[in-house]
Design a protein around this motif. Structure first.
Motif, PDB file in Angstrom:
ATOM      1  N   THR A 139       0.840  -1.188   0.000  1.00 45.75           N
ATOM      2  CA  THR A 139       0.000   0.000   0.000  1.00 45.75           C
ATOM      3  C   THR A 139       0.878   1.242   0.000  1.00 45.75           C
ATOM      4  O   THR A 139       2.107   1.159   0.089  1.00 45.75           O
ATOM      5  CB  THR A 139      -0.894   0.027   1.239  1.00 45.75           C
ATOM      6  OG1 THR A 139      -0.065   0.157   2.413  1.00 45.75           O
ATOM      7  CG2 THR A 139      -1.737  -1.244   1.348  1.00 45.75           C
ATOM      8  N   ARG A 140       0.236   2.406  -0.077  1.00 43.54           N
ATOM      9  CA  ARG A 140       0.979   3.628   0.192  1.00 43.54           C
ATOM     10  C   ARG A 140       1.499   3.575   1.631  1.00 43.54           C
ATOM     11  O   ARG A 140       0.849   3.010   2.508  1.00 43.54           O
ATOM     12  CB  ARG A 140       0.080   4.853  -0.003  1.00 43.54           C
ATOM     13  CG  ARG A 140      -0.304   5.128  -1.449  1.00 43.54           C
ATOM     14  CD  ARG A 140      -0.948   6.491  -1.590  1.00 43.54           C
ATOM     15  NE  ARG A 140      -2.161   6.605  -0.791  1.00 43.54           N
ATOM     16  CZ  ARG A 140      -3.367   6.266  -1.220  1.00 43.54           C
ATOM     17  NH1 ARG A 140      -3.531   5.799  -2.442  1.00 43.54           N
ATOM     18  NH2 ARG A 140      -4.414   6.408  -0.446  1.00 43.54           N
ATOM     19  N   PRO A 145      -6.089  -6.597  -5.986  1.00 45.54           N
ATOM     20  CA  PRO A 145      -6.073  -5.126  -6.008  1.00 45.54           C
ATOM     21  C   PRO A 145      -7.246  -4.512  -5.268  1.00 45.54           C
ATOM     22  O   PRO A 145      -7.144  -3.391  -4.764  1.00 45.54           O
ATOM     23  CB  PRO A 145      -6.118  -4.799  -7.509  1.00 45.54           C
ATOM     24  CG  PRO A 145      -6.756  -5.994  -8.138  1.00 45.54           C
ATOM     25  CD  PRO A 145      -6.293  -7.164  -7.337  1.00 45.54           C
ATOM     26  N   ASP A 146      -8.360  -5.239  -5.185  1.00 45.65           N
ATOM     27  CA  ASP A 146      -9.525  -4.695  -4.479  1.00 45.65           C
ATOM     28  C   ASP A 146      -9.222  -4.495  -2.998  1.00 45.65           C
ATOM     29  O   ASP A 146      -9.587  -3.464  -2.418  1.00 45.65           O
ATOM     30  CB  ASP A 146     -10.731  -5.621  -4.651  1.00 45.65           C
ATOM     31  CG  ASP A 146     -11.256  -5.632  -6.070  1.00 45.65           C
ATOM     32  OD1 ASP A 146     -10.932  -4.699  -6.837  1.00 45.65           O
ATOM     33  OD2 ASP A 146     -11.986  -6.577  -6.435  1.00 45.65           O
ATOM     34  N   LYS A 149      -6.226  -4.135  -1.658  1.00 45.89           N
ATOM     35  CA  LYS A 149      -5.230  -3.069  -1.565  1.00 45.89           C
ATOM     36  C   LYS A 149      -5.907  -1.701  -1.641  1.00 45.89           C
ATOM     37  O   LYS A 149      -5.622  -0.811  -0.821  1.00 45.89           O
ATOM     38  CB  LYS A 149      -4.208  -3.210  -2.693  1.00 45.89           C
ATOM     39  CG  LYS A 149      -3.130  -2.127  -2.721  1.00 45.89           C
ATOM     40  CD  LYS A 149      -2.108  -2.430  -3.809  1.00 45.89           C
ATOM     41  CE  LYS A 149      -1.047  -1.337  -3.918  1.00 45.89           C
ATOM     42  NZ  LYS A 149      -1.615  -0.098  -4.496  1.00 45.89           N
ATOM     43  N   ASP A 150      -6.828  -1.527  -2.586  1.00 43.10           N
ATOM     44  CA  ASP A 150      -7.530  -0.250  -2.713  1.00 43.10           C
ATOM     45  C   ASP A 150      -8.364   0.039  -1.475  1.00 43.10           C
ATOM     46  O   ASP A 150      -8.412   1.176  -0.987  1.00 43.10           O
ATOM     47  CB  ASP A 150      -8.426  -0.259  -3.952  1.00 43.10           C
ATOM     48  CG  ASP A 150      -7.625  -0.268  -5.252  1.00 43.10           C
ATOM     49  OD1 ASP A 150      -6.427   0.048  -5.210  1.00 43.10           O
ATOM     50  OD2 ASP A 150      -8.215  -0.590  -6.303  1.00 43.10           O
ATOM     51  N   GLN A 151      -9.028  -0.995  -0.961  1.00 40.00           N
ATOM     52  CA  GLN A 151      -9.876  -0.815   0.223  1.00 40.00           C
ATOM     53  C   GLN A 151      -9.035  -0.411   1.429  1.00 40.00           C
ATOM     54  O   GLN A 151      -9.407   0.487   2.194  1.00 40.00           O
ATOM     55  CB  GLN A 151     -10.639  -2.111   0.510  1.00 40.00           C
ATOM     56  CG  GLN A 151     -11.710  -1.974   1.583  1.00 40.00           C
ATOM     57  CD  GLN A 151     -12.517  -3.252   1.756  1.00 40.00           C
ATOM     58  OE1 GLN A 151     -12.187  -4.299   1.172  1.00 40.00           O
ATOM     59  NE2 GLN A 151     -13.570  -3.193   2.539  1.00 40.00           N
ATOM     60  N   GLU A 157      -6.102   1.090   1.411  1.00 39.65           N
ATOM     61  CA  GLU A 157      -5.583   2.447   1.239  1.00 39.65           C
ATOM     62  C   GLU A 157      -6.660   3.490   1.545  1.00 39.65           C
ATOM     63  O   GLU A 157      -6.359   4.555   2.102  1.00 39.65           O
ATOM     64  CB  GLU A 157      -5.042   2.614  -0.173  1.00 39.65           C
ATOM     65  CG  GLU A 157      -3.738   1.865  -0.395  1.00 39.65           C
ATOM     66  CD  GLU A 157      -3.127   2.133  -1.753  1.00 39.65           C
ATOM     67  OE1 GLU A 157      -3.894   2.442  -2.701  1.00 39.65           O
ATOM     68  OE2 GLU A 157      -1.893   2.034  -1.871  1.00 39.65           O
ATOM     69  N   GLN A 158      -7.908   3.201   1.209  1.00 41.11           N
ATOM     70  CA  GLN A 158      -8.994   4.127   1.540  1.00 41.11           C
ATOM     71  C   GLN A 158      -9.174   4.246   3.046  1.00 41.11           C
ATOM     72  O   GLN A 158      -9.382   5.350   3.574  1.00 41.11           O
ATOM     73  CB  GLN A 158     -10.286   3.657   0.879  1.00 41.11           C
ATOM     74  CG  GLN A 158     -10.289   3.770  -0.635  1.00 41.11           C
ATOM     75  CD  GLN A 158     -11.494   3.100  -1.267  1.00 41.11           C
ATOM     76  OE1 GLN A 158     -12.500   2.841  -0.607  1.00 41.11           O
ATOM     77  NE2 GLN A 158     -11.402   2.800  -2.560  1.00 41.11           N
TER      78      GLN A 158
END
Length: 297
Positions: A122-123, A259-260, A262-264, A266-267
């Motif tokens: 992640t970031r 990726p889902d 990872k995106d979740q 990061e949010q």
């Protein structure tokens, strides 16, 4: 919060850090090449569960009682996602990611260096640094690896193997011909004791070494816990020559091919940036990302 013991061998976060810095982040896995791309397996996550791989005896990062800052952040993450945390305890030595995250035993590792090739990172949510740890009553006032007093002091450094070749501080000291007065402390330690990596900080408090160069989160936490007042000062330079970093961005690692998630994640990190900063502050984690506006994300 449920758990499953897969291993009780003493893992350390710093093992991964040293491997990434000295060997290169792909040194534990070399089967993949540009001409032979490997498609990550699709592993379904169980509904309502955030499966975390962590160490049961490694404060300030994690322990079985959920007392580490990574435990607290995992709970924060799961609560926002409407899930519960389930832990899989495993040693973070070589093969850790292959046998856990990539094998589908868990879905997230709470602390990995940015750019680590064995996971999708992640970031960053914080950036920390190696630090000098010394007794305040010694008034050493150390801040730089180039301080001439280091040639006369007994210095503790963290190590993995039987020599200092895989420790960034030892590399920097060796380059300065500071060798004979350096004492190594294994990051694995005696796993029968609580939080074995903390012995290097204990050695400073007891006077067994004059100063230690320690990864910041470990140093900051145990210096605050020490009955002897200890000074914690970031190491300078942040990047030693020719290119040896002492400052690292720390991320969360999820399985490649997800990726889902990872995106979740990061949010959630963005929404709870202030909460995460407070947790890190509570654990006295040295930060060098505050100028970026919080968790380094």
């Amino acid at each position: 919060m449920s758990s499953r013991f897969l291993s009780v061998v003493s893992p350390q976060f710093l093992t991964l850090l040293f491997i990434c810095v000295i060997c290169g982040s792909g040194c534990t896995h070399k089967a993949q090449t540009a001409s032979q791309p490997v498609t990550p397996p699709v592993i379904a996550r169980p509904a309502g569960v955030l499966r975390v791989c962590a160490d049961p005896n490694n404060l300030p990062f994690s322990n079985q009682r959920g007392e580490g800052f990574e435990n607290k952040i995992a709970e924060l993450l799961a609560q926002d996602m409407g899930e519960r945390v389930e832990y899989t305890w495993w040693a973070q030595r070589r093969g850790f990611f292959r046998n856990t995250l990539r094998a589908g035993a868990c879905d997230i590792v709470m602390g990995v260096p940015a750019g680590f090739e064995m996971a999708a990172t992640t970031r960053p949510y914080y950036r920390s640094t190696y630090v000098f740890v010394s007794r305040k009553d010694r008034h050493l006032n150390l801040a730089s690896l180039d301080d001439p007093s280091l040639k006369k002091l007994k210095i503790g450094v963290q190590m993995i193997g039987d020599d200092f070749s895989n420790s960034p501080p030892a590399h920097a000291l060796t380059r300065r011909n500071i060798i004979d007065n350096v004492k190594g402390f294994t990051v694995y330690g005696d796993y029968n004791q609580p939080n074995p990596p903390a012995r290097i900080v204990d050695a400073v408090a007891k006077g067994d070494v004059d100063v230690a160069i320690v990864w910041g989160p470990l140093a900051g936490y145990f210096a605050n816990e020490s009955h002897v007042p200890l000074a914690v000062v970031p190491v300078s330079p942040q990047v030693d020559q020719p290119f040896l970093p002492f400052v690292f961005d720390i991320c969360m690692g999820v399985r490649r091919g997800d990726p889902d998630l990872k995106d979740q994640v990061e949010q959630v990190l963005e929404r709870h940036r202030n909460d995460i900063d407070r947790i890190l502050q509570d654990y006295h984690i040295p930060r060098v990302d505050q100028e970026k506006g919080g968790s380094g994300a």
